[in-house]
Design a protein around this motif. Structure first.
Motif, mmCIF file in Angstrom:
data_model
loop_
_atom_site.group_PDB
_atom_site.id
_atom_site.type_symbol
_atom_site.label_atom_id
_atom_site.label_comp_id
_atom_site.label_asym_id
_atom_site.label_seq_id
_atom_site.Cartn_x
_atom_site.Cartn_y
_atom_site.Cartn_z
ATOM 1 N N ASP A 103 9.298 -16.063 -65.806
ATOM 2 C CA ASP A 103 8.419 -17.031 -66.469
ATOM 3 C C ASP A 103 7.558 -17.773 -65.458
ATOM 4 O O ASP A 103 6.365 -18.008 -65.695
ATOM 5 N N ASN A 104 8.164 -18.139 -64.326
ATOM 6 C CA ASN A 104 7.390 -18.829 -63.297
ATOM 7 C C ASN A 104 6.299 -17.935 -62.718
ATOM 8 O O ASN A 104 5.190 -18.390 -62.428
ATOM 9 N N ALA A 105 6.622 -16.651 -62.546
ATOM 10 C CA ALA A 105 5.631 -15.723 -61.999
ATOM 11 C C ALA A 105 4.422 -15.602 -62.931
ATOM 12 O O ALA A 105 3.274 -15.564 -62.477
ATOM 13 N N LEU A 106 4.685 -15.563 -64.244
ATOM 14 C CA LEU A 106 3.585 -15.478 -65.211
ATOM 15 C C LEU A 106 2.745 -16.749 -65.184
ATOM 16 O O LEU A 106 1.511 -16.692 -65.153
ATOM 17 N N ALA A 107 3.400 -17.904 -65.187
ATOM 18 C CA ALA A 107 2.661 -19.173 -65.163
ATOM 19 C C ALA A 107 1.877 -19.333 -63.870
ATOM 20 O O ALA A 107 0.717 -19.777 -63.878
ATOM 21 N N ALA A 108 2.481 -18.951 -62.741
ATOM 22 C CA ALA A 108 1.782 -19.046 -61.454
ATOM 23 C C ALA A 108 0.581 -18.110 -61.427
ATOM 24 O O ALA A 108 -0.485 -18.459 -60.906
ATOM 25 N N GLY A 109 0.746 -16.905 -61.998
ATOM 26 C CA GLY A 109 -0.375 -15.974 -62.082
ATOM 27 C C GLY A 109 -1.513 -16.528 -62.918
ATOM 28 O O GLY A 109 -2.693 -16.317 -62.611
ATOM 29 N N LEU A 110 -1.170 -17.258 -63.984
ATOM 30 C CA LEU A 110 -2.196 -17.871 -64.824
ATOM 31 C C LEU A 110 -2.976 -18.918 -64.039
ATOM 32 O O LEU A 110 -4.218 -18.928 -64.066
ATOM 33 N N PHE A 111 -2.272 -19.791 -63.332
ATOM 34 C CA PHE A 111 -2.970 -20.806 -62.536
ATOM 35 C C PHE A 111 -3.825 -20.162 -61.447
ATOM 36 O O PHE A 111 -4.915 -20.637 -61.131
ATOM 37 N N GLU A 112 -3.342 -19.069 -60.875
ATOM 38 C CA GLU A 112 -4.119 -18.368 -59.844
ATOM 39 C C GLU A 112 -5.442 -17.871 -60.412
ATOM 40 O O GLU A 112 -6.504 -18.003 -59.778
ATOM 41 N N GLN A 113 -5.399 -17.286 -61.618
ATOM 42 C CA GLN A 113 -6.620 -16.778 -62.238
ATOM 43 C C GLN A 113 -7.557 -17.917 -62.639
ATOM 44 O O GLN A 113 -8.778 -17.797 -62.527
ATOM 45 N N LEU A 114 -6.990 -19.022 -63.092
ATOM 46 C CA LEU A 114 -7.828 -20.168 -63.447
ATOM 47 C C LEU A 114 -8.546 -20.715 -62.216
ATOM 48 O O LEU A 114 -9.722 -21.091 -62.286
ATOM 49 N N LEU A 115 -7.861 -20.741 -61.088
ATOM 50 C CA LEU A 115 -8.484 -21.203 -59.849
ATOM 51 C C LEU A 115 -9.586 -20.234 -59.403
ATOM 52 O O LEU A 115 -10.627 -20.659 -58.881
ATOM 53 N N LEU A 116 -9.367 -18.930 -59.609
ATOM 54 C CA LEU A 116 -10.399 -17.949 -59.266
ATOM 55 C C LEU A 116 -11.639 -18.136 -60.144
ATOM 56 O O LEU A 116 -12.778 -18.001 -59.669
ATOM 57 N N LEU A 117 -11.417 -18.449 -61.417
ATOM 58 C CA LEU A 117 -12.551 -18.714 -62.304
ATOM 59 C C LEU A 117 -13.342 -19.923 -61.815
ATOM 60 O O LEU A 117 -14.576 -19.919 -61.836
ATOM 61 N N LEU A 118 -12.634 -20.951 -61.379
ATOM 62 C CA LEU A 118 -13.315 -22.122 -60.827
ATOM 63 C C LEU A 118 -14.079 -21.764 -59.561
ATOM 64 O O LEU A 118 -15.197 -22.242 -59.337
#
Length: 392
Positions: A103-118
Motif C-alpha cells: 500500500d505504501n509503495a502504491l501511495a508513494a508512486g502516486l505522489f511521485e507521479q504528481l510531483l512529475l506533473l508539477l
C-alpha cells in the motif's frame, strides 16, 4: 514442598547435533491441545508480522510549494487520502505513509507521479489524481505523467490531450497507421481526439484538408423527406462535428476554411465515387454504416491521406436485419498491414462518472440477454451468430 520425582530416562529428550531439532516425547491428548493452540497462536503472530504497518517518508523538494501538491484547502490531499489505503500524514515538506509495504509503495508512486506533473508545469486536479492512481494499478507500464502531458492541440488557453492509457495508445496509433478504428462506448473521446489529431495535422501541413463525415441514418440517406434546404436537412446529423471544431479552431476561421474546401463536413452518401488525396478523413458513428457503405468509404483512400473510423457497436441504429459495417470490418481487416483497431472501454469515459456506470450496466444487461438467447435493445442492426457475414 512438592515432591519432584527423578526424571524417567525414557522421557528424557535425546541430544542431537548442532542445527538439528531436539525430538520431543509423544504428547498426551491434553498436551496436544496446548501444542495445537501454540502453533495457531504462532501462525497468527507470524501473519501479523508479515502484514504489520511500515512507515515510508517522502521529502518534497523545496522547489514545489506544498499548496501546489496538496491543493488549496488540502483538496488534493483529501482525494489522495480517500483513494489510498495507507494513512497519510503531512508535516512541513515531509509526507509520511503508514501501511503495508504494498500500500505504501502504491501511495508513494502516486505522489511521485504528481510531483512529475508539477515539474512539467501542470496544475493538479482531483480528476488527474484519480486517473493517475487508476493507471498505476493497471498493467502496462505507462506512467501517468507521460499520459497526462501528451499534448495534441492548444486553443484559447485550453489543451487537448489523452487522459487515460487507452486514449494515449489510440492517439499514438493514429500517428503510426494509415487507417485506425477507434471503437468504444460514448464519452471515451474517440471522435474528439481524432478531430484534434486532424487539426494538428492540418496546422503542421501534413495534409491539405480535413473531411468529416457521418451516416444520416435517421433519414435513411433519403434527405428529401425532411423540410428545408439540403444544408438544413443534414445539419442536425453533423452538428456534433461542428461543435468539436469550435473547440479546436478560432470560430471566425471555420466558415472561411469551409468555404475554401479546407474543411468539409458532409454525409457519408456524398463520399461515393470520390478519391480523397492529401486529406485527414474521419468517419464518425460508423456503427450505423452497412457493410457495403463501410467498404465504399475505406476505398475512397487516396495518396497522402489517412483515415480514422470511430463508433460504438453497442448503439446500432440501423433498420432491423441490416448488418453493421463496423461489426464485420474487424473480422475482415484484422491483421492487415497499416490498419489498427483501438478499443476503448468504460474506464476511458471522460464525461460524468455516472456515464461509465451506465455503460457497464448496459454491458451486463446485453451479456445476460445474449446468454438467454435474446438480443438486447441495441441488437437490431448488430451481427448475430446466425446471420451470414458479408463477403470478404
Amino acid at each position: 514442598m512438592p515432591h519432584n520425582p527423578r526424571p524417567d530416562p525414557s522421557r528424557t529428550p535425546s541430544r542431537q547435533g548442532p542445527g538439528q531439532r531436539v525430538s520431543d516425547p509423544p504428547a498426551r491428548p491434553a498436551d496436544r491441545a496446548v501444542t495445537d493452540r501454540a502453533v495457531t497462536d504462532r501462525a497468527v503472530t507470524d501473519r501479523a508480522v508479515t502484514d504489520r504497518a511500515v512507515t515510508t517518508r517522502i521529502v518534497v523538494p523545496v522547489a514545489h510549494s506544498m499548496v501546489s501538491l496538496l491543493g488549496s484547502g488540502d483538496q488534493i490531499l483529501s482525494v489522495v487520502e480517500r483513494l489510498v489505503t495507507s494513512d497519510v500524514h503531512v508535516r512541513g515538506n515531509e509526507i509520511t505513509l503508514t501501511g503495508s509495504p504494498a500500500d505504501n509503495a502504491l501511495a508513494a508512486g502516486l505522489f511521485e507521479q504528481l510531483l512529475l506533473l508539477l515539474d512539467r508545469g501542470e496544475v493538479l486536479t482531483p480528476d488527474a489524481v484519480e486517473r493517475s492512481l487508476a493507471m498505476l494499478t493497471q498493467d502496462g507500464g505507462d506512467k501517468p505523467a507521460d499520459v497526462l502531458t501528451l499534448n495534441i492541440l492548444s486553443n484559447r488557453g485550453r489543451t487537448i490531450r489523452p487522459k487515460t492509457v487507452n486514449q494515449k495508445r489510440y492517439v499514438e496509433a493514429i500517428d503510426r497507421h494509415t487507417i485506425v478504428f477507434g471503437i468504444g462506448p460514448a464519452g471515451t473521446g474517440k471522435t474528439y481526439l481524432a478531430m484534434a489529431k486532424a487539426v494538428q495535422a492540418l496546422q503542421a501541413k501534413q495534409v491539405s484538408r480535413i473531411i468529416l463525415t457521418r451516416p444520416a441514418v435517421e433519414a435513411g440517406e433519403k434527405l428529401g423527406f425532411l423540410p428545408g434546404t439540403l444544408y438544413d436537412k443534414i445539419d442536425p446529423y453533423l452538428r456534433p462535428l461542428y461543435d468539436a471544431l469550435h473547440d479546436m479552431l478560432d470560430p471566425d476561421s471555420i466558415p472561411r476554411l469551409m468555404a475554401a474546401g479546407t474543411i468539409e463536413v458532409a454525409p457519408l452518401a456524398y463520399m461515393r465515387g470520390r478519391t480523397l488525396n492529401d486529406a485527414f478523413i474521419i468517419l464518425d458513428e460508423a456503427q450505423n454504416t452497412s457493410a457495403e457503405q463501410m467498404k465504399m468509404f475505406l476505398t475512397r483512400l487516396g495518396f497522402g491521406s489517412r483515415i480514422v473510423v470511430t463508433g460504438d457497436i453497442t448503439q446500432v441504429d440501423l433498420p432491423g436485419g441490416t448488418m453493421s459495417g463496423l461489426r464485420v470490418v474487424r473480422d475482415i481487416l484484422e491483421g492487415v498491414e497499416d490498419v489498427h483497431f483501438a478499443t476503448l472501454t468504460s474506464t476511458d469515459v471522460i464525461r460524468h462518472k455516472l456515464v461509465s456506470r451506465i455503460v457497464d450496466a448496459y454491458e451486463v444487461y446485453d451479456a445476460e440477454q445474449e446468454a438467454a438467447g435474446r438480443g438486447g435493445p441495441q441488437r437490431a442492426g448488430g451481427r448475430r451468430d446466425d446471420v451470414k457475414r458479408g463477403p470478404r
